[in-house]
Design an enzyme around this catalytic site. Structure first.
Site, PDB file in Angstrom:
ATOM      1  N   SER A 113       0.882  -1.177   0.000  1.00  0.00           N
ATOM      2  CA  SER A 113       0.000   0.000   0.000  1.00  0.00           C
ATOM      3  C   SER A 113       0.916   1.222   0.000  1.00  0.00           C
ATOM      4  CB  SER A 113      -0.907   0.006   1.228  1.00  0.00           C
ATOM      5  OG  SER A 113      -1.812  -1.069   1.191  1.00  0.00           O
ATOM      6  N   THR A 114       1.184   1.719  -1.207  1.00  0.00           N
ATOM      7  CA  THR A 114       2.152   2.819  -1.318  1.00  0.00           C
ATOM      8  C   THR A 114       1.662   4.091  -0.651  1.00  0.00           C
ATOM      9  OG1 THR A 114       1.223   3.401  -3.463  1.00  0.00           O
ATOM     10  CG2 THR A 114       3.126   1.941  -3.457  1.00  0.00           C
ATOM     11  N   CYS A 115       0.336   4.187  -0.450  1.00  0.00           N
ATOM     12  CA  CYS A 115      -0.189   5.402   0.165  1.00  0.00           C
ATOM     13  C   CYS A 115       0.302   5.549   1.598  1.00  0.00           C
ATOM     14  CB  CYS A 115      -1.713   5.414   0.117  1.00  0.00           C
ATOM     15  SG  CYS A 115      -2.449   3.989   0.928  1.00  0.00           S
ATOM     16  N   VAL A 116       0.590   4.401   2.260  1.00  0.00           N
ATOM     17  CA  VAL A 116       1.077   4.467   3.647  1.00  0.00           C
ATOM     18  C   VAL A 116       2.447   3.812   3.766  1.00  0.00           C
ATOM     19  CG1 VAL A 116      -1.184   4.616   4.753  1.00  0.00           C
ATOM     20  CG2 VAL A 116      -0.245   2.370   4.156  1.00  0.00           C
TER      21      VAL A 116
END
Length: 973
Positions: A939-942
């Site tokens: 999950s690149t967002c986090v």
């Protein structure tokens, strides 16, 4: 008949028996009283003026009556003495009686009435030898004859029965005997008026002009220069032959005239309508002196001082007119002579430690007051500074003058602005300014190899010393309150000198960044700055500047702009150092300041809760059309692009990829845009041999549509900087310079065109006949889509041959064209978009290499230990086998695989600028269950790696490599 007549002539009172009061207007009464007072005052002034006029007329009538009586008495005495004869005998007694007659005549003489009397005295006085008198008699005679000389001057422009030659002859004799008494009374002003009103030349006139100059008195010389040589068109009034004889005869007096020209207090003309003619005539005399070999070193020193004085007095309109057909050809020719190669070389032939201060004052005055000639003069001076024959100008300026100056002594250690100001006189500031101007110009065409060799006119040891001195001067000028003063003879402001010092430091720092010649930390000024509260203080200064700039946008009551910029310099020293000399402050501190500026800007526009912003711009992006869709959907957003995006990717089958954009998809989107648009095959950018990017210089790249693309890509890079997203884009240094507001020069050319660079270096060092051997002209050839097009570097450049004398100018113009002119439109569009996202002043804190680090991350290997220290775990403990296997595999990975893993988790392949502690949120590893058949996901967002519980190190390694090398998008999540 008069029934109502009562015998009383007084008007009866008007009694109102109605009981109604008459309304009284207070304002009207007040105005009436004021008007009556004004009328009474005006009447008193008229009466007083009438009394004065009447008194003057009565006195005037009495004076005229007395003069007429004196005139009759004078005629009676002369008749009794001379018995009606025209000439008296030459004797001591008659000499005395003539002097008495002159003294009496001075009491009543009138130009219209007394011409015969003056002529009679003149004829008789010409019989006597004034020099035959001695002692007190000579003094008294000179005093009386000086009065007669003034009388004669008033008759000079009168018909005078055609006796002007005799009058001029007597004035010549008289001026030599009574020079100090006659010349200050307007002698040369009247002679000048005589030539203007009665254009004629004679030997007697020339003698009258030259006679007082024999005394070689400074005041006399000054009055001749400013009262006679300020007359326009002397050639026309005296005739070409007469003017030529005048110039020839003035040559022996050149030194005195030059000294006199510096005595501007005796200027006899009104306003500023004479300086250009004084300058032109003095230059003509100087040329004549050189031709007759009467020009000594002392003459040159006085010439330099005099011309400098004149340059500072000339109105700017004179220099503007010299570039057109407005100015008289004679004046234009003289002014053009000042910047000619021959004239500059003649001046430089007199360079010595004793003359450099005066020479510096002259050259900087010439460049300051004639801006259009600045580059031409600098070119000649730079050639003189790098010549292998004769002394180097910049070496003399620095080693023989500056190192012995008070400015140098004061600047070797910590000092304030006022200390520096008090330490140097005008001559020292002139030397410093000229050195900075010329050496800065020399550096533009000096390659790094020359700079580090003996071909550099300043040795490397002195360069290191110079850096220390200029650092202390620049720091003091930015840090301490700027004194309200003017420096140097040419009137340089504090800001102008500071700008020159800063420019030189920037050039030297750029050299050091390319080819290190100073030790690490040599540029830092941390010992002079309290770094503890530096960041907070900078932020406060920036807020102060912003508030003042906002107030500047509002007009005051008179509609004029408020002038607060100088005051801002006093109040924002740290901010000004960061903008102009950022290398004084460590890089990591400047990065923190940049992040703080971005944070405050996000706070100002309400973007702190970025990922939960209610108004997110939606973008549907096809994987195979990333740049096209991005440009069409968000290209026109402007500053709103600072806000959060909601990006959905669609694969080649039109299926939406899984993933909720909490910021990670946006990062993938931005990197995907950069990956496609900055690909050299896309056509917008080209690659150097080192695979560094720069805008395509071809003509089609300057079309409107292409420029819109460049502007959009500037916004994309600005968005990445604003969000702290690193992208895998490496720009060429000469292009990065434009992003921080600077230009590129010869030493940046190898990155663009190594062959051209080598050719220009060969040209610079060529010892043969440049013109005949190389056959170059001032043009370059562009090859656009197979069509060759010739571009002139100068107006008429195709007809201007490159010679040994002008080759430095050619080298500068070619490198400037290739590095700056060809890329100007594309670069401006890119910077325009970039500045919509990130304030240009923030980027000015970095040099080109630092900006590249800010864009693409630190060019260092992945530090596994640093990553491990800054990793959080979810469902795992650091001692778990899977975690141990993971870090062991990371240690075994090559750096390219480590980068792929970091990119898989964070969407960026490079580590953050200051290490993984900057990553927000922190790098995380979460338990993804016990199914070993599953691949790791992210999950690149986090910045989160979802890692299944692999029980084998080999399985973990294989699954990890497959996942990070698959190139799939968010489907894997």
């Amino acid at each position: 008949m008069f029934a109502n007549f009562s015998g009383d002539a007084r008007r009866p009172r008007n009694v109102n028996l109605g009981g109604k009061k008459k309304e009284v207007n207070r304002e009207a009464l007040l105005k009436k009283a004021q008007e009556e007072r004004r009328l009474r005052e005006e009447e008193r002034r008229r009466n007083a003026a009438a009394s004065k006029i009447q008194g003057f007329l009565r006195r005037r009538r009495e004076v005229l009556k007395m003069k007429e009586e004196e005139r009759r008495e004078w005629d009676r005495r002369i008749e009794e003495w001379a018995h009606g004869q025209g000439m008296v005998k030459v004797s001591e007694e008659n000499w005395g009686r003539l002097l008495e007659a002159v003294a009496d005549l001075s009491l009543f003489h009138d130009v219209k009435q007394d011409a015969p009397r003056v002529l009679w005295l003149l004829e008789n006085l010409l019989q006597f030898d004034i020099k035959s008198c001695s002692g007190p008699r000579l003094s008294r005679a000179c005093l009386i004859l000086a009065v007669f000389g003034q009388i004669l001057l008033s008759f000079l422009r009168q018909p005078f029965d055609g006796r002007q030659p005799e009058l001029l002859r007597f004035l010549s004799r008289l001026s030599m005997a009574s020079c100090e008494k006659l010349v200050p009374k307007g002698y040369y002003r009247e002679l000048a008026a005589y030539f203007v009103t009665s254009p004629q030349y004679s030997v007697d006139a020339l003698t009258a002009i030259l006679a007082p100059l024999q005394i070689t008195d400074v005041d006399t010389m000054g009055r001749f220069v400013w009262q006679f040589l300020s007359v326009p068109h002397l050639q026309r009034h005296m005739g070409e032959q007469g003017y030529a004889q005048l110039i020839s005869n003035l040559t022996p007096f050149l030194v005195g005239l030059l000294i006199g020209a510096q005595v501007v207090s005796v200027a006899g003309f009104v306003g500023s309508s004479g300086e250009e003619w004084v300058l032109a005539y003095l230059i003509d005399i100087e040329r004549s002196a050189k031709a007759s070999e009467r020009f000594s070193d002392f003459s040159m020193a006085q010439y330099i001082k005099a011309i400098s004085v004149l340059l500072r007095r000339l109105p700017s309109s004179v220099f503007k007119a010299a570039n057109t057909d407005v100015a008289p050809p004679f004046v234009t020719d003289a002014i053009e002579h000042l910047s000619s190669k021959q004239h500059i070389q003649a001046l430089l032939a007199h360079v010595s430690p004793d003359t450099t201060a005066d020479l510096s004052g002259y050259f900087i005055s010439l460049m300051k007051f004639w801006p259009s000639k600045e580059q031409e003069v600098l070119m000649q001076l730079s050639i003189a500074s790098t010549s292998e024959t004769g002394p180097s100008l910049v070496r003399t300026l620095w080693e023989d003058n500056m190192r012995k100056s008070g400015i140098y002594s004061c600047s070797t250690s910590e000092c304030s602005a006022r200390d520096i100001m008090a330490a140097g006189d005008d001559g020292e500031w002139d030397v410093l300014v000229l050195f900075l101007e010329v050496y800065s110009r020399v550096l533009l065409t000096m390659v790094d190899d020359e700079f580090l060799s003996t071909r550099n006119p300043i040795s490397l040891a002195f360069i290191k010393e110079m850096v220390l001195i200029l650092k202390n001067i620049a720091f003091a000028m930015y840090w301490y309150e700027m004194p309200d003063t003017i420096l140097g003879s040419a009137g340089w402001t504090w800001e102008e000198v500071r700008g020159l010092v800063t420019k030189m430091l920037q050039q030297l720092h750029a050299r050091d960044a390319r080819r290190r010649f100073l030790v690490d930390g040599a540029w830092l000024m941390t010992e002079r700055v309290d770094m503890g509260g530096f960041i907070k203080a900078v932020v406060e200064e920036d807020e102060l500047t912003s508030s003042q700039e906002n107030s500047d946008d509002e007009d005051d009551e008179e509609g004029e702009r408020k002038r607060t910029r100088p005051r801002q310099t006093f109040m924002t020293p740290r901010l000004n150092i960061l903008r102009h000399c950022p290398f004084f402050i460590p890089f990591d501190v400047r990065v923190q300041i940049f992040r703080e500026f971005v944070y405050l800007d996000r706070k100002k526009v309400g973007l702190l809760d970025n990922y939960f912003h209610p108004h997110r711009q939606r973008a549907d992006i096809r994987r195979d059309r990333v740049f096209e869709d991005a440009f069409n959907q968000i290209g026109s957003m402007g500053p709103r692009l600072k806000g959060p995006l909601s990006v959905t990717f669609f694969d080649s089958y039109g299926m939406a990829e899984a993933g909720i954009d909490g910021g990670g998809v946006t990062k993938e989107f931005l990197t995907a845009v950069c990956r496609q648009a900055f690909d050299a095959n896309y056509g917008l950018f080209k690659e150097t041999k080192e695979n560094l990017l720069y805008p395509n210089p071809h003509a089609f790249s300057r079309e409107k549509t292409q420029l819109a693309y460049y502007e959009f890509l500037g916004k994309i890079i600005g968005k990445c900087l604003y969000e702290g997203i690193l992208v895998d884009v490496a720009f060429a240094p000469f292009f990065l310079l434009k992003l921080v507001g600077r230009s590129s020069y010869l030493d940046d050319l190898p990155g663009l065109d190594p062959e051209l660079y080598q050719g220009l270096v060969f040209l610079k060092q060529y010892t043969g006949d440049v013109e005949s051997d190389l056959a170059l002209n001032f043009t370059v050839t562009n090859n656009d889509m197979g069509a060759a097009k010739q571009v002139e570097l100068l107006p008429g450049g195709a007809d201007i041959a490159v010679t040994r004398a002008n080759r430095l100018q050619y080298i500068y113009l070619v490198s400037n064209y290739r590095l700056n002119t060809q890329l100007a439109h594309q670069s401006r569009a890119f910077v325009r978009g970039l500045s919509e996202m990130v304030d240009k002043k923030w980027l000015a804190m970095f040099d080109q290499a630092e900006l590249q680090t800010l864009i693409g991350g630190a060019p260092v290997p992945i530090n596994v230990a640093d990553l491990k220290r800054n990793t959080d775990y979810g469902g795992y403990l650091e001692k778990d086998d899977t975690i141990k296997y993971f870090w062991e595999v990371m240690e075994e990975f090559a750096d390219c695989d480590r980068r792929e893993l970091v990119k898989f988790v964070t969407s960026v392949a490079r580590p953050p600028l200051l290490g993984f502690k900057e990553l927000n949120p922190k790098f995380g590893i979460r338990d993804a269950g016990g199914d070993e058949s599953r691949l790791p996901t992210a999950s690149t967002c986090v910045n989160l790696l979802k890692l299944p519980r692999y029980r084998s190190k080999q399985v973990l390694k294989e699954k990890m490599l497959y996942a990070i090398r698959s190139g799939a998008g968010f489907d894997l999540s």
